[in-house]
Scaffold this active site. Sequence first.
Site, PDB file in Angstrom:
ATOM      1  N   LYS A   1       0.703  -1.028  -0.147  1.00  0.00           N
ATOM      2  CA  LYS A   1      -0.073   0.212  -0.084  1.00  0.00           C
ATOM      3  C   LYS A   1       0.777   1.188   0.040  1.00  0.00           C
ATOM      4  O   LYS A   1       0.641   2.285  -0.713  1.00  0.00           O
ATOM      5  CB  LYS A   1      -0.963  -0.004   1.181  1.00  0.00           C
ATOM      6  CG  LYS A   1      -1.892  -1.082   1.072  1.00  0.00           C
ATOM      7  CD  LYS A   1      -2.822  -1.541   2.216  1.00  0.00           C
ATOM      8  CE  LYS A   1      -3.616  -2.824   2.028  1.00  0.00           C
ATOM      9  NZ  LYS A   1      -4.374  -3.109   3.227  1.00  0.00           N
TER      10      LYS A   1
ATOM     11  N   GLN B   1      -5.027  -2.228   9.367  1.00  0.00           N
ATOM     12  CA  GLN B   1      -4.744  -3.460   8.685  1.00  0.00           C
ATOM     13  C   GLN B   1      -5.503  -4.553   9.527  1.00  0.00           C
ATOM     14  O   GLN B   1      -5.156  -4.526  10.623  1.00  0.00           O
ATOM     15  CB  GLN B   1      -3.447  -3.689   8.463  1.00  0.00           C
ATOM     16  CG  GLN B   1      -2.486  -4.933   7.987  1.00  0.00           C
ATOM     17  CD  GLN B   1      -3.265  -4.884   6.088  1.00  0.00           C
ATOM     18  OE1 GLN B   1      -3.143  -4.126   5.617  1.00  0.00           O
ATOM     19  NE2 GLN B   1      -3.821  -6.078   5.768  1.00  0.00           N
TER      20      GLN B   1
ATOM     21  N   ASP C   1     -11.191   1.798   3.249  1.00  0.00           N
ATOM     22  CA  ASP C   1     -11.463   0.401   3.095  1.00  0.00           C
ATOM     23  C   ASP C   1     -12.932  -0.002   3.037  1.00  0.00           C
ATOM     24  O   ASP C   1     -13.333  -1.137   2.816  1.00  0.00           O
ATOM     25  CB  ASP C   1     -10.929  -0.462   4.459  1.00  0.00           C
ATOM     26  CG  ASP C   1      -9.549  -0.930   4.083  1.00  0.00           C
ATOM     27  OD1 ASP C   1      -9.236  -1.218   2.793  1.00  0.00           O
ATOM     28  OD2 ASP C   1      -8.805  -1.184   4.977  1.00  0.00           O
TER      29      ASP C   1
HETATM   30  C1  BQF Z   1      -0.767 -10.543  -5.786  1.00  0.00           C
HETATM   31  C2  BQF Z   1      -5.471  -9.415   2.478  1.00  0.00           C
HETATM   32  C3  BQF Z   1      -6.362 -11.551   3.150  1.00  0.00           C
HETATM   33  C4  BQF Z   1      -6.629 -10.935   4.549  1.00  0.00           C
HETATM   34  C5  BQF Z   1      -5.995  -9.387   4.765  1.00  0.00           C
HETATM   35  C6  BQF Z   1      -0.676  -8.124  -4.868  1.00  0.00           C
HETATM   36  C7  BQF Z   1      -1.732  -8.193  -2.409  1.00  0.00           C
HETATM   37  C8  BQF Z   1      -1.776  -9.527  -2.384  1.00  0.00           C
HETATM   38  C9  BQF Z   1      -1.564 -10.173  -3.631  1.00  0.00           C
HETATM   39  C10 BQF Z   1      -2.099  -7.328  -1.455  1.00  0.00           C
HETATM   40  C11 BQF Z   1      -4.914  -8.847   1.163  1.00  0.00           C
HETATM   41  C12 BQF Z   1      -4.763  -9.123  -0.171  1.00  0.00           C
HETATM   42  C13 BQF Z   1      -4.411  -7.407   1.246  1.00  0.00           C
HETATM   43  C14 BQF Z   1      -0.967  -9.583  -4.658  1.00  0.00           C
HETATM   44  C15 BQF Z   1      -3.845  -6.617   0.303  1.00  0.00           C
HETATM   45  C16 BQF Z   1      -4.428  -8.180  -1.128  1.00  0.00           C
HETATM   46  O1  BQF Z   1       0.329  -9.995  -6.375  1.00  0.00           O
HETATM   47  O2  BQF Z   1      -1.235 -11.540  -6.096  1.00  0.00           O
HETATM   48  C17 BQF Z   1      -1.049  -7.499  -3.603  1.00  0.00           C
HETATM   49  O3  BQF Z   1      -1.202  -6.590  -0.788  1.00  0.00           O
HETATM   50  N1  BQF Z   1      -3.539  -7.357  -0.819  1.00  0.00           N
HETATM   51  C18 BQF Z   1      -5.000  -6.725   2.648  1.00  0.00           C
HETATM   52  O4  BQF Z   1      -4.518  -5.847   2.791  1.00  0.00           O
HETATM   53  O5  BQF Z   1      -5.312  -7.556   3.692  1.00  0.00           O
HETATM   54  C19 BQF Z   1      -5.518  -8.752   3.505  1.00  0.00           C
HETATM   55  C20 BQF Z   1      -5.784 -10.794   2.193  1.00  0.00           C
END
Ligand code: BQF
Length: 292
Positions: free
Chosen positions: A52, A96, A119
């Site tokens: 992020k 987060q 969010d």
């Molecule tokens: C990629 C998330 C579960 C629980 C809380 C790129 C992200 C992930 C994968 C990423 C996720 C999942 C995020 C890829 C943010 C997605 O290349 O496939 C980026 O940073 N995510 C989160 O903030 O909280 C979560 C999944």
Amino acid sequence: MILLDGKKLSGEIRDELKIKVDLLKAAGSKVPHLAAVLVGENPASKAYVGNKIRFCEEVGYKSTLISASTDITQTELLDIIIQLNEDEDIDGYIVQLPLPKHIDEATINLAIDHRKDVDGFHPMNFGRMAEGMTSYLPATPAGIMEILSRYNIDTDGKHCVVVGRSNIVGTPMSILLSRKGNPGNCTVTLTHSRTKDIKAELLRADIVIAAIGIPEFIKGDMIKEGAVVIDVGINRVEDSSRKSGYKLVGDVAFDEVSPKASAITPVPGGVGPMTVTALMLNTFKAATKEIY
Ligand code: BQF
């Protein structure tokens, strides 16, 4: 089969955003400012927050990272939230997830000023979304809607099966796709752990949204020929051949399902990057007060 390339698409959207940020700067306006609160040392959470912050830098936003220890009390975390609500320079912020067990996520969520809730988890935003009003959409559903829209996937009158009923993915996706609009106008079936026969439901789906959290749960024989498959799963599974010791797999058995699908998102590089880019889109709206 069309590969729905979330990585490429999210890069294109960030290029568009960067141009809009430069226009704000040229007009003498302040740049969007996103803050992120990270509690504890969960490696996945750290990686997500890192993504992020990196995306903010890429599009020219200001970002602030607030890191707290795992044993921060709920009251102390609420104090941080109050400060962020009051800080006029911060347009939007995220806390987060997941949070440590001694902190109640719903209480934290309610304390966030809904106008800064990029969010889209606050009940005000959830309610506005459900009623079809302007709102901050939760980032993953917003990213999926953006994929469907930019790849011109026809959803009108289609049967969509959502697997998983979480507040942040399955439930909002079922609402968004059943609403009037494009993407939208689907007939939606929301399935979950208590559904009697998930395979039977899936075999009727023109569009599948898989948000279960079980590695490769959806197999080739559970998908209708020509279906559009959106894989929201990001599961770390052991892989000793990699230096990290793990690899990422989705909720869909990609090798079995992709030959039958008309279009499918990969993992990694599908929904994940679109989720983070959708957060950037929401933050722009917060900065320009497009929501309310
Ligand atoms: C990629 C998330 C579960 C629980 C809380 C790129 C992200 C992930 C994968 C990423 C996720 C999942 C995020 C890829 C943010 C997605 O290349 O496939 C980026 O940073 N995510 C989160 O903030 O909280 C979560 C999944």
